[in-house]
Design an enzyme around this catalytic site. Sequence first.
Site, mmCIF file in Angstrom:
data_model
loop_
_atom_site.group_PDB
_atom_site.id
_atom_site.type_symbol
_atom_site.label_atom_id
_atom_site.label_comp_id
_atom_site.label_asym_id
_atom_site.label_seq_id
_atom_site.Cartn_x
_atom_site.Cartn_y
_atom_site.Cartn_z
ATOM 1 N N LYS A 1 4.267 0.574 9.929
ATOM 2 C CA LYS A 1 4.156 2.214 9.098
ATOM 3 C C LYS A 1 3.601 3.112 9.763
ATOM 4 C CE LYS A 1 3.031 0.113 5.116
ATOM 5 N NZ LYS A 1 2.446 0.122 3.435
ATOM 6 N N ARG B 1 4.781 -12.684 9.792
ATOM 7 C CA ARG B 1 5.444 -11.570 9.499
ATOM 8 C C ARG B 1 6.661 -11.613 10.313
ATOM 9 N NH1 ARG B 1 1.666 -7.522 9.258
ATOM 10 N NH2 ARG B 1 3.090 -5.904 9.684
ATOM 11 N N GLU C 1 0.869 -1.183 -0.050
ATOM 12 C CA GLU C 1 0.053 0.002 -0.039
ATOM 13 C C GLU C 1 1.093 1.324 -0.145
ATOM 14 O OE1 GLU C 1 -2.810 0.322 3.232
ATOM 15 O OE2 GLU C 1 -3.592 2.204 2.471
HETATM 16 P P1 ATP Z 1 2.357 -2.245 8.074
HETATM 17 O O1 ATP Z 1 1.759 -3.049 9.321
HETATM 18 O O2 ATP Z 1 3.820 -1.887 8.428
HETATM 19 O O3 ATP Z 1 1.738 -1.007 8.015
HETATM 20 P P2 ATP Z 1 1.185 -3.395 6.099
HETATM 21 O O4 ATP Z 1 1.156 -4.717 6.057
HETATM 22 O O5 ATP Z 1 -0.025 -2.554 6.234
HETATM 23 O O6 ATP Z 1 2.319 -3.079 7.074
HETATM 24 P P3 ATP Z 1 1.621 -3.352 2.868
HETATM 25 O O7 ATP Z 1 1.837 -2.226 2.399
HETATM 26 O O8 ATP Z 1 0.329 -3.584 3.008
HETATM 27 O O9 ATP Z 1 1.859 -2.850 4.655
HETATM 28 O O10 ATP Z 1 2.298 -4.727 3.200
HETATM 29 C C1 ATP Z 1 2.797 -5.035 1.659
HETATM 30 C C2 ATP Z 1 3.130 -6.434 1.829
HETATM 31 O O11 ATP Z 1 4.411 -6.598 2.953
HETATM 32 C C3 ATP Z 1 1.736 -7.279 2.531
HETATM 33 O O12 ATP Z 1 1.703 -8.375 1.756
HETATM 34 C C4 ATP Z 1 2.369 -7.683 3.784
HETATM 35 O O13 ATP Z 1 1.880 -8.774 4.186
HETATM 36 C C5 ATP Z 1 3.790 -7.669 3.883
HETATM 37 N N1 ATP Z 1 4.313 -7.225 5.100
HETATM 38 C C6 ATP Z 1 4.076 -6.112 5.707
HETATM 39 N N2 ATP Z 1 4.909 -6.089 6.865
HETATM 40 C C7 ATP Z 1 5.543 -7.165 6.952
HETATM 41 C C8 ATP Z 1 6.494 -7.964 8.107
HETATM 42 N N3 ATP Z 1 6.711 -7.168 9.107
HETATM 43 N N4 ATP Z 1 6.973 -9.060 7.789
HETATM 44 C C9 ATP Z 1 6.574 -9.840 6.443
HETATM 45 N N5 ATP Z 1 5.875 -9.158 5.468
HETATM 46 C C10 ATP Z 1 5.463 -8.156 5.584
HETATM 47 MG MG MG Z 2 -1.341 -4.104 4.605
#
Ligand code: ATP
Ligand code: MG
Length: 563
Positions: free
Chosen positions: A269, A259, A34
């Site tokens: 984030k 994760r 995102e």
């Molecule tokens: P955050 O919790 O930091 O806001 P998010 O999941 O909302 O992260 P996205 O931009 O949606 O961030 O993430 C893109 C991809 O990266 C998704 O498939 C998500 O599952 C993966 N991802 C995000 N954080 C992690 C993590 N700590 N470990 C592994 N994969 C991750």
């Molecule tokens: Mg997400």
Amino acid sequence: MKNETNKNFIMLIIDEHNENNRFNKQVHTRFPPEPNGYLHIGHAKSININFGLAKEYGGLCNLRFDDTNPSKEDTEYVDSIMKDIKWLGFNWEDRIYYASDYFEQFYKYAVKLMNKGLAYIDDLNAEEIRKYRGTLTEAGKDSPYRTRPIEENLELFEKMKNGEFPDGSKTLRAKIDMSSPNLNMRDPVIYRILHAKHHRTGDTWCIYPMYDWAHPLSDSIEKITHSICTLEFKDHRPLYDWFLEKLEIHHSQQIEFARLNLSYTILSKRKLIMLVNKNIVSGWDDPRMPTISGMRRRGYPPKAIREFCSNIGVSTSNSLVDIEFLEYFVREELNKTSPRIMGVLNPIKVIITNYPEDKVEYIDAVNNPEDTTSGTRKVPFSRELYIEREDFMEEPVKKFYRLSPGREVRFRYAYFLTCTGVNKDEKGNITEILCTYDPETKGGNAPDGRRSKATLHWVSVKHAKKITVRLYNKLFNQKDPSITEEGEDFTINLNPRSLEILNECYIEPSIENAKTGDIYQLERLGYFVLDKDSTPDNKIFNRTITLRDTWKKIQKNNSQAHK
Ligand code: ATP
Ligand code: MG
């Protein structure tokens, strides 16, 4: 990953699909960020898994911006994400997609669901929807609008799209089961009204799809075979499957993995944005940030990050990985690739009283003992040198083998020097160390075989370049910085000494032409990278990492933790 035992659980699922021909033996994954922040090391894990699986199985991996939420997204983030993925060494070729490009298709699918009697326009507001939803132990209640006739739903949906209703006044909901034990299945909202400008579609839309609607449909439109996401979406999988089944369209398999959580690090984030906005760090690429751009600026090589991601494994239960494990791969890589040079962080002057005033010798120094092709360079040596203050003790304590009065030590690549005395200021502080050198020990070896218990690094005073050095420590001083007492936020766990700036350091002249991002090992001090804030008159080096490896020690204590 050649043999069966090395395969992670996702690969075993793919193998099974290949065996029973679920996807015609194709593997097509996607990385779906995102664009509401910069990528961090957790994303690197996901990138490594998605692009890695595609590579392993001869398949493809798409980059898809999951840009369905207009209010928090920005093109700055889109650009940084592309830059970071490329820098990490992955390539989506021409397969770059935006969920916002599918808005029209999402809309049509919603109409299809309504036509099947499986979605309805609800007039309840957010608060009422929450009340009607029930709890884990209590079934929900049907909305009074649940039985609206199909025609009316279609008409209202079109009016929603045309901007005829204010924000929050209506939603489109899937008609599933208000008594499902899975709360996600209790008639989830799939569209909301939001009169907001989107960074790509502008004012075209005033209804926006919810994540649970947009995500499976995007996967389906792109014919993704394996939709890999993190564990918190496990309870959303029944909904993911329900949408694709009811719409009768390509059905990707969602697979959830744990994760990455890293000790002493925040990987949310929302919290990282706060550090940036409150100026607690200098930006997303502050070298203390766990972002890809921060790590790049810190001097972490992309290969070290890839190796780390490949070695932490892929599992279905959450755990905390030691930050030292990441640092171990950084050292491994930099040890092989970075040239050695000499520099002094906390200088004190040495005067060699029996060395001629104007003489300069250019001494051969090895560039990288780990790389036989790297050759040697000439380092100027003269009567006045800088050494580290800590390498001298007027009254040496036990086990201090470095320079002190009457003692002879080796100066790296140069000569054996013996301390004969010191000069002090009126307050009694040592200002200069006086030494003599033995001309017979050129190259740092005594012909009679006598040894030195210490070898010091040094730079020639009149040739040295003055530089600024930034030393970094952990940004947080708690192993899990998200844990706080009630009423406190995570910033209470910030380490007040995470950055130390040294303004008077000296380095050998060979760095004259260094470019931003060039990394050196300063002998005995660690790895240092030239920072983008440098000017021709003031070069600024960030310490990437010290030489001391704490991982091996941890590994000994904790040998199977990361398998
Ligand atoms: P955050 O919790 O930091 O806001 P998010 O999941 O909302 O992260 P996205 O931009 O949606 O961030 O993430 C893109 C991809 O990266 C998704 O498939 C998500 O599952 C993966 N991802 C995000 N954080 C992690 C993590 N700590 N470990 C592994 N994969 C991750
Ligand atoms: Mg997400």
